[in-house]
Design an enzyme around this catalytic site. Structure first.
Site, PDB file in Angstrom:
ATOM      1  N   ASP A  13       6.259 -48.092  39.375  1.00  0.00           N
ATOM      2  CA  ASP A  13       5.613 -47.058  38.576  1.00  0.00           C
ATOM      3  C   ASP A  13       6.092 -45.687  39.036  1.00  0.00           C
ATOM      4  O   ASP A  13       5.955 -45.330  40.203  1.00  0.00           O
ATOM      5  CB  ASP A  13       4.094 -47.151  38.763  1.00  0.00           C
ATOM      6  CG  ASP A  13       3.360 -46.187  37.852  1.00  0.00           C
ATOM      7  OD1 ASP A  13       3.309 -46.459  36.637  1.00  0.00           O
ATOM      8  OD2 ASP A  13       2.852 -45.168  38.342  1.00  0.00           O
ATOM      9  N   TYR A  18       5.918 -36.900  39.143  1.00  0.00           N
ATOM     10  CA  TYR A  18       6.057 -37.227  40.570  1.00  0.00           C
ATOM     11  C   TYR A  18       7.385 -36.725  41.158  1.00  0.00           C
ATOM     12  O   TYR A  18       7.565 -36.753  42.371  1.00  0.00           O
ATOM     13  CB  TYR A  18       5.953 -38.741  40.817  1.00  0.00           C
ATOM     14  CG  TYR A  18       4.753 -39.434  40.216  1.00  0.00           C
ATOM     15  CD1 TYR A  18       3.602 -38.725  39.875  1.00  0.00           C
ATOM     16  CD2 TYR A  18       4.757 -40.807  39.990  1.00  0.00           C
ATOM     17  CE1 TYR A  18       2.509 -39.364  39.310  1.00  0.00           C
ATOM     18  CE2 TYR A  18       3.659 -41.457  39.441  1.00  0.00           C
ATOM     19  CZ  TYR A  18       2.549 -40.722  39.096  1.00  0.00           C
ATOM     20  OH  TYR A  18       1.473 -41.373  38.537  1.00  0.00           O
ATOM     21  N   LYS A  43       6.515 -41.860  32.716  1.00  0.00           N
ATOM     22  CA  LYS A  43       5.474 -41.270  31.863  1.00  0.00           C
ATOM     23  C   LYS A  43       5.841 -39.850  31.429  1.00  0.00           C
ATOM     24  O   LYS A  43       6.525 -39.131  32.177  1.00  0.00           O
ATOM     25  CB  LYS A  43       4.142 -41.182  32.634  1.00  0.00           C
ATOM     26  CG  LYS A  43       3.814 -42.402  33.469  1.00  0.00           C
ATOM     27  CD  LYS A  43       2.454 -42.306  34.118  1.00  0.00           C
ATOM     28  CE  LYS A  43       2.241 -43.438  35.109  1.00  0.00           C
ATOM     29  NZ  LYS A  43       2.796 -43.194  36.434  1.00  0.00           N
ATOM     30  N   HIS A  76       0.946 -39.807  29.882  1.00  0.00           N
ATOM     31  CA  HIS A  76       0.316 -39.778  31.206  1.00  0.00           C
ATOM     32  C   HIS A  76      -1.206 -39.537  31.124  1.00  0.00           C
ATOM     33  O   HIS A  76      -1.975 -40.175  31.839  1.00  0.00           O
ATOM     34  CB  HIS A  76       0.992 -38.699  32.064  1.00  0.00           C
ATOM     35  CG  HIS A  76       0.922 -38.950  33.533  1.00  0.00           C
ATOM     36  ND1 HIS A  76       1.947 -38.628  34.399  1.00  0.00           N
ATOM     37  CD2 HIS A  76      -0.042 -39.488  34.308  1.00  0.00           C
ATOM     38  CE1 HIS A  76       1.596 -38.962  35.637  1.00  0.00           C
ATOM     39  NE2 HIS A  76       0.397 -39.478  35.602  1.00  0.00           N
TER      40      HIS A  76
END
Ligand SMILES: NC(=O)c1ccc[n+]([C@@H]2O[C@H](COP(=O)([O-])OP(=O)(O)OC[C@H]3O[C@@H](n4cnc5c(N)ncnc54)[C@H](OP(=O)(O)O)[C@@H]3O)[C@@H](O)[C@H]2O)c1
Length: 240
Positions: A13, A18, A43, A76
């Site tokens: 993931d 991130y 995402k 997201h």
């Protein structure tokens, strides 16, 4: 990534937010495993919602990853204040039709966000990735999603590590020679919930994957059910 692949993980993931898509992909390559063997999720972030922005954000994610497709692309957060989820979903449908996202879904969607999406599209999200752990069991969302063929996926499945000291999980684990984290992950698997535990330590990455050699009884599953206490650690999806 390398340690995880060695321990048998095949589901990763990541997210544009991130800023680790490139290193995740580099890790998969370094592990020497074929791209097709690993299920990669990324995402679209809130500020990239809207049809055109999402298409551009997806291109940027693919560039970072260095892949020609992702296995799952998620919105997201619903970000209701923007009101762009429907338009964003239309972009995801296009990406799926083009084969660049093998499947598409959402994250942090409550039933009313999913209802709103269903008003604008017949395409049902494959997955809804939400905060879910023993202290936030999301039973209503479990029922809602299973009734519509949407697979739930648990983020922060260990309540960010809080399950480690839980006496109920410890007691159940002792019977099986397992720790509270393994009991938590096994519980999710038995409920049919996909899960993405995170650790940066090799030994924990390995032990968190040792959940396929025991089973929780119905009584133990019921006992786990009693731990639910609306223990949300992240923001509420209506207000983020
Ligand atoms: N969609 C979303 O909005 C969203 C939001 C948040 C997270 N996520 C996803 O969910 C993933 C996991 O969530 P998370 O990192 O917030 O929480 P988590 O997986 O519930 O917990 C991670 C914490 O547990 C510790 N831990 C892991 N295994 C352990 C073990 N066997 N014994 C003791 N401690 C252990 C880790 O420490 P060490 O690393 O030091 O081992 C870390 O502090 C993230 O990586 C991300 O991909 C998605």
């Amino acid at each position: 990534m390398r340690w995880a692949i060695e321990a048998g993980y095949r589901h990763v993931d990541t997210a544009a937010l991130y800023r680790n898509e490139a290193s995740v992909a580099a890790g998969i390559r370094a592990a020497g495993v074929a791209r097709e063997e690993v299920f990669v999720t990324t995402k679209v972030w809130n500020t990239d919602q809207g049809y055109d922005r999402t298409m551009r954000a997806f291109d940027a994610s693919l560039r970072e990853l260095g892949f020609d497709h992702v296995d799952l692309y998620l919105i997201h957060w619903p970000s209701p204040a923007q009101g762009l989820a429907g338009e964003t979903w239309r972009a995801l449908e296009r990406l799926r039709d083009d084969g660049r996202a093998r499947s598409i879904g959402v994250s942090n969607f409550e039933p009313h966000h999913l209802d709103q999406l269903a008003e604008t599209s017949d395409v049902v999200p494959s997955v809804n990735q939400v905060e879910l752990h023993p202290y936030l069991q999301q039973r209503h969302l479990q029922d809602y999603c299973s009734g519509r063929g949407i697979r739930l996926e648990a983020w922060s499945p260990l309540a960010k590590g809080a399950v480690v000291g839980d006496p109920v999980l410890s007691r159940i684990g002792t019977r099986h020679g397992k720790d509270p984290v393994q009991v938590t992950l096994r519980w999710m698997l038995q409920l049919g919930i996909a899960t993405i535990p995170k650790s940066v330590r090799r030994s924990r990455i390995a032990s968190n994957a040792e959940v396929y050699d025991f089973a929780l009884s119905d009584d133990e599953l019921a006992e786990l059910g009693t731990l639910d206490r609306n223990g949300r650690t992240g923001p509420h999806p209506d207000r983020f």
